[in-house]
Write a protein that holds these residues in place. Structure first.
Motif, PDB file in Angstrom:
ATOM      1  N   VAL A  33     -38.666  23.632 -26.002  1.00 13.63           N
ATOM      2  CA  VAL A  33     -39.957  24.174 -25.592  1.00 13.63           C
ATOM      3  C   VAL A  33     -41.005  23.567 -26.514  1.00 13.63           C
ATOM      4  O   VAL A  33     -40.886  23.660 -27.739  1.00 13.63           O
ATOM      5  N   GLU A  37     -46.295  24.840 -24.531  1.00 15.13           N
ATOM      6  CA  GLU A  37     -45.567  25.778 -23.655  1.00 15.13           C
ATOM      7  C   GLU A  37     -45.290  27.093 -24.385  1.00 15.13           C
ATOM      8  O   GLU A  37     -45.403  28.182 -23.808  1.00 15.13           O
ATOM      9  N   ILE A  41     -46.549  30.815 -23.223  1.00  8.74           N
ATOM     10  CA  ILE A  41     -45.685  31.976 -23.008  1.00  8.74           C
ATOM     11  C   ILE A  41     -46.282  33.207 -23.679  1.00  8.74           C
ATOM     12  O   ILE A  41     -46.362  34.287 -23.081  1.00  8.74           O
ATOM     13  N   GLN A 297     -38.366  31.271 -20.739  1.00  7.64           N
ATOM     14  CA  GLN A 297     -38.494  29.843 -21.028  1.00  7.64           C
ATOM     15  C   GLN A 297     -39.870  29.302 -20.694  1.00  7.64           C
ATOM     16  O   GLN A 297     -40.257  28.244 -21.181  1.00  7.64           O
ATOM     17  N   ASN A 298     -40.619  30.038 -19.872  1.00  7.93           N
ATOM     18  CA  ASN A 298     -41.934  29.568 -19.446  1.00  7.93           C
ATOM     19  C   ASN A 298     -42.733  30.755 -18.922  1.00  7.93           C
ATOM     20  O   ASN A 298     -42.173  31.835 -18.671  1.00  7.93           O
TER      21      ASN A 298
END
Length: 337
Positions: A33, A37, A41, A297-298
């Motif tokens: 990541v 990003e 998040i 993850q996102n």
């Protein structure tokens, strides 16, 4: 159930958003990541009303703490709750390689277990520097337990009990450096042991009280509810198997676990409920539970988790799961939508 409904840690008065963010993914758990990003998040979590963020020095070998601190530093400090952990000291090591211990791009620091008084104090100070904060709200003792440490468990447990580790976290709480103390573990049994050894306020229990398994119900969660010890639910998807993967306890799931998940999923499908929604909401019904902290993850995955968390679910779902022996009949279940 709303994402930002506050629930109180009974002993400390700290209010946690009912849905929090587990920040292992900010450290690149299994998948890399980037900085942008990671920031996206945290920003998405904030926009959703999430105000509780859990990290640890171990996540990405300090990468998660750095990123979380950078993302939150511009926010008013009293507007969010942060927890981090002690039990490992991170020492420079140029030999660290991508993929080590599941971290896609760890920083060049290697973890060394240390639960002693000095180790706890050093870890806490190091975390404050990485986060860029003057305090953390909750400090957990990380990854203690017989399964985790095997034959070394007694050695590390003695560091906590006789070597001053528990005394250190208690001192930090008593002097106001942290707001609450507890354990952050994958083993419920060691939380039960800790309750008798230290006046803990809470525990982050990963994967041990979920839609898939409730063995900790009477031995631990009911006891915590009686004593005012708050439980934070980590790993609500049991490492992914309740979210559509074949991973359980960070490894490939055995056949009996896969079969049980398939049976639970079949019940969910019959009543038109996503398995993931049931997994996120089930543990929140227990009176000891104060927050659930899946990772993401996102931003899109995070927003999906929030939708599942807030989705109305019918009482028929829980009734069917209990009748088929897939959920402990003594486990509290969410109220009917």
């Amino acid at each position: 159930m709303q994402v930002n409904d506050p629930r109180m840690l009974p002993r400390s008065g700290i209010a946690l958003s009912s849905l929090g963010l587990g920040c292992a993914q900010l450290g690149g758990l299994y998948e890399a990541v980037g900085d942008a990003e990671a920031r996206a998040i945290v920003d998405a979590a904030w926009d959703l009303g999430i105000r509780y963020f859990d990290t640890a020095p171990y996540y990405g070998y300090t990468l998660s703490e750095h990123r979380l601190g950078a993302a939150l530093r511009e926010r008013p400090r009293d507007s969010f709750v942060v927890s981090t952990k002690v039990g490992r000291l991170m020492r420079p090591d140029a030999g660290v390689r991508p993929g080590e211990s599941g971290w896609a791009q760890p920083l060049p620091l290697r973890p060394h277990f240390d639960y002693s008084y000095d180790g706890v104090m050093r870890s806490h100070q190091d975390s404050l520097q990485r986060l860029g904060m003057d305090r953390v709200d909750i400090l957990y003792v990380h990854d203690i337990g017989r399964v985790t440490h095997g034959e070394r468990h007694e050695h590390y447990w003695q560091q906590l009990t006789q070597g001053g580790g528990f005394r250190a976290v208690t001192q930090l709480r008593d002097e106001g450096s942290v707001g609450a103390i507890g354990l952050g573990v994958n083993e419920w049994e060691v939380v039960a042991d800790a309750i008798d050894a230290c006046d803990i306020d809470c525990a982050l229990l990963a994967g041990r009280y979920t839609l898939l398994e409730q063995a900790a119900l009477a031995p631990l969660l009911d006891r915590c509810a009686q004593r005012g010890i708050g439980i934070v639910i980590g790993g609500p998807f049991n490492s992914g198997i309740l979210a559509g993967t074949r991973k359980f306890n960070y490894e490939d799931a055995p056949a009996d676990i896969i079969a049980r998940v398939e049976a639970i999923a079949a019940v969910c499908a019959r009543v038109g409920v996503p398995l993931q929604a049931a997994a996120l909401q089930f543990p929140m019904a227990h009176p000891a539970v104060v927050s659930c902290i899946p990772g993401a993850q996102n931003p899109a995955q995070l927003r999906q988790n929030a939708e599942w968390f807030a989705q109305p679910l019918p009482a028929a779902l829980w009734q069917a799961l209990i009748e088929q022996g897939l959920v402990d009949r003594n486990a509290p279940t969410p109220p009917a939508a």
